[in-house]
Design an enzyme around this catalytic site. Structure first.
Site, PDB file in Angstrom:
ATOM      1  N   SER A  20       0.836  -1.196   0.000  1.00 45.48           N
ATOM      2  CA  SER A  20       0.000   0.000   0.000  1.00 45.48           C
ATOM      3  C   SER A  20       0.877   1.255   0.000  1.00 45.48           C
ATOM      4  O   SER A  20       1.938   1.266  -0.619  1.00 45.48           O
ATOM      5  CB  SER A  20      -0.956  -0.031   1.200  1.00 45.48           C
ATOM      6  OG  SER A  20      -0.233  -0.191   2.414  1.00 45.48           O
ATOM      7  N   ASP A 193       3.856  12.111   8.662  1.00 44.27           N
ATOM      8  CA  ASP A 193       2.504  12.522   9.039  1.00 44.27           C
ATOM      9  C   ASP A 193       1.899  11.650  10.136  1.00 44.27           C
ATOM     10  O   ASP A 193       0.714  11.738  10.414  1.00 44.27           O
ATOM     11  CB  ASP A 193       1.585  12.492   7.808  1.00 44.27           C
ATOM     12  CG  ASP A 193       1.575  11.130   7.124  1.00 44.27           C
ATOM     13  OD1 ASP A 193       2.109  10.160   7.700  1.00 44.27           O
ATOM     14  OD2 ASP A 193       1.031  11.025   6.010  1.00 44.27           O
ATOM     15  N   HIS A 196       3.187   7.573   7.471  1.00 40.26           N
ATOM     16  CA  HIS A 196       4.165   7.294   6.422  1.00 40.26           C
ATOM     17  C   HIS A 196       5.576   7.639   6.892  1.00 40.26           C
ATOM     18  O   HIS A 196       5.757   8.508   7.739  1.00 40.26           O
ATOM     19  CB  HIS A 196       3.786   8.055   5.159  1.00 40.26           C
ATOM     20  CG  HIS A 196       2.415   7.699   4.682  1.00 40.26           C
ATOM     21  ND1 HIS A 196       1.334   8.555   4.809  1.00 40.26           N
ATOM     22  CD2 HIS A 196       1.943   6.555   4.122  1.00 40.26           C
ATOM     23  CE1 HIS A 196       0.251   7.950   4.336  1.00 40.26           C
ATOM     24  NE2 HIS A 196       0.590   6.744   3.917  1.00 40.26           N
TER      25      HIS A 196
END
Length: 262
Positions: A20, A193, A196
Site C-alpha cells: 500500500s 505525518d 508514512h
C-alpha cells in the site's frame, strides 16, 4: 500467435516492492525504496507495485494481474507490505479499508502461497505494520479523514498476526512494529505525518531488509554485496586516479551518502 517481448537488457534479477502507501511513497523523502534502488543500481531492478489506500482484500483481487504465473521472467524477490490499512477500526457505514483480523491472515496466506508458486527462485519477505504516531496523525490528517480510526495497538495486533503466519509458512518476516520503536525518539523522527515513513524511518526498514538478505541461506544470495555488478570490468575510460597514471573503477560505488550499509 505469440509475440516475443524483448526487455531492456541485460536482464537483471527483479525485486518487486508490493503493498500500500508505505510502498507507493517509498521513493519520497529519501525513502526505503529509493535507498534499495540506489544500492542495487547495477545488480537488480527494483520494481514498485505500491497502491495507496489498499488493504489485503483489494490486493488479493488483482494478485494474478500483478504477478501472472505465465510471465516470461519471474521476480527473484517480492517484499510485501499490507496490514496498516486492514487494521483501521471498522466504520459504521461499512465502507473503508478495515479487514477483520482472521480474513487479513487468510488473505496474506493466499498472497504468500501465490508468490511462492511463481518459480523455484522466487523469494518472499513480509513486512509487518509499522507503529504509528496517533497524535501526529490527528494533527496532519484529521481535516481530511475526520476522526482517526487507526491506533498503534491495532497495528500491533495485525503485526503479530502477520509474524505468526510467516512462522507457520516459513516465510521471512520483518517486525517493523518493534524495529522502529527501538529508537527512543521514534515518535519524533520516524514519520512524515504519523503514518508514512520519514528518511529516518526508511533507514530502519532498509537495515532490517538487508539483515534478512544477509542471513538468509538462499542460493543465489540476494544481498546487494553478494550479487554481481553489471559491467564491472576495469576500463581505460574509468576516472583517472590522483596519481595521474591509473584509473579508478567506480562500478561498485553506491554514492549512498551517510547511510551505513551492511
Amino acid at each position: 500467435m505469440v509475440v516475443a517481448v524483448k526487455m531492456v537488457g541485460p536482464v537483471r534479477p527483479q525485486i518487486v516492492l508490493f503493498g500500500s502507501s508505505i510502498v507507493q511513497l517509498s521513493y519520497n523523502n529519501e525513502g526505503w525504496g529509493a535507498i534499495l534502488a540506489n544500492l542495487y543500481a547495477r545488480k537488480a531492478d527494483i520494481i514498485m507495485r505500491g497502491y495507496s489506500g489498499w488493504n489485503s482484500r483489494r490486493a488479493l483481487q488483482v494478485l494474478d494481474k500483478i504477478f501472472p504465473k505465465d510471465a516470461v521472467v519471474q521476480p527473484s524477490l517480492v517484499i510485501v507490505y499490507f496490514g496498516g490499512n486492514d487494521s483501521i477500526h471498522p466504520h459504521p457505514s461499512g465502507l473503508g479499508p478495515h479487514v477483520p483480523l482472521e480474513e487479513y491472515t487468510e488473505n496474506m496466506r493466499k498472497i504468500a502461497t501465490h508468490l511462492k508458486s511463481l518459480s523455484k527462485k522466487t523469494r518472499v519477505i513480509f513486512l509487518t505494520s509499522p507503529p504509528i504516531n496517533e497524535a501526529q496523525i490527528s494533527e496532519t490528517l484529521s481535516n481530511v479523514l475526520g476522526k482517526i480510526r487507526r491506533t498503534n495497538e491495532s497495528c500491533r495486533i495485525y503485526s503479530e498476526a502477520c509474524l505468526e503466519l510467516c512462522r507457520e509458512m516459513n516465510v521471512k518476516a520483518i517486525d517493523l512494529w518493534s524495529a522502529l520503536q527501538q529508537r527512543d525518539d521514534w515518535l519524533d523522527v520516524c514519520f512524515t505525518d504519523g503514518i508514512h515513513l520519514s528518511s529516518e524511518g526508511s533507514k530502519i526498514v532498509v537495515k532490517e531488509i538487508l539483515k534478512v538478505l544477509k542471513e538468509a541461506d538462499w542460493e543465489p544470495s540476494l544481498h546487494w554485496k553478494s550479487m554481481p555488478t553489471e559491467f564491472e570490468e576495469d576500463s581505460p575510460y574509468d576516472p583517472i586516479a590522483v596519481d595521474g597514471k591509473t584509473t579508478v573503477n567506480v562500478s561498485n560505488w553506491s554514492f549512498q551518502g551517510n547511510f551505513q550499509t551492511d
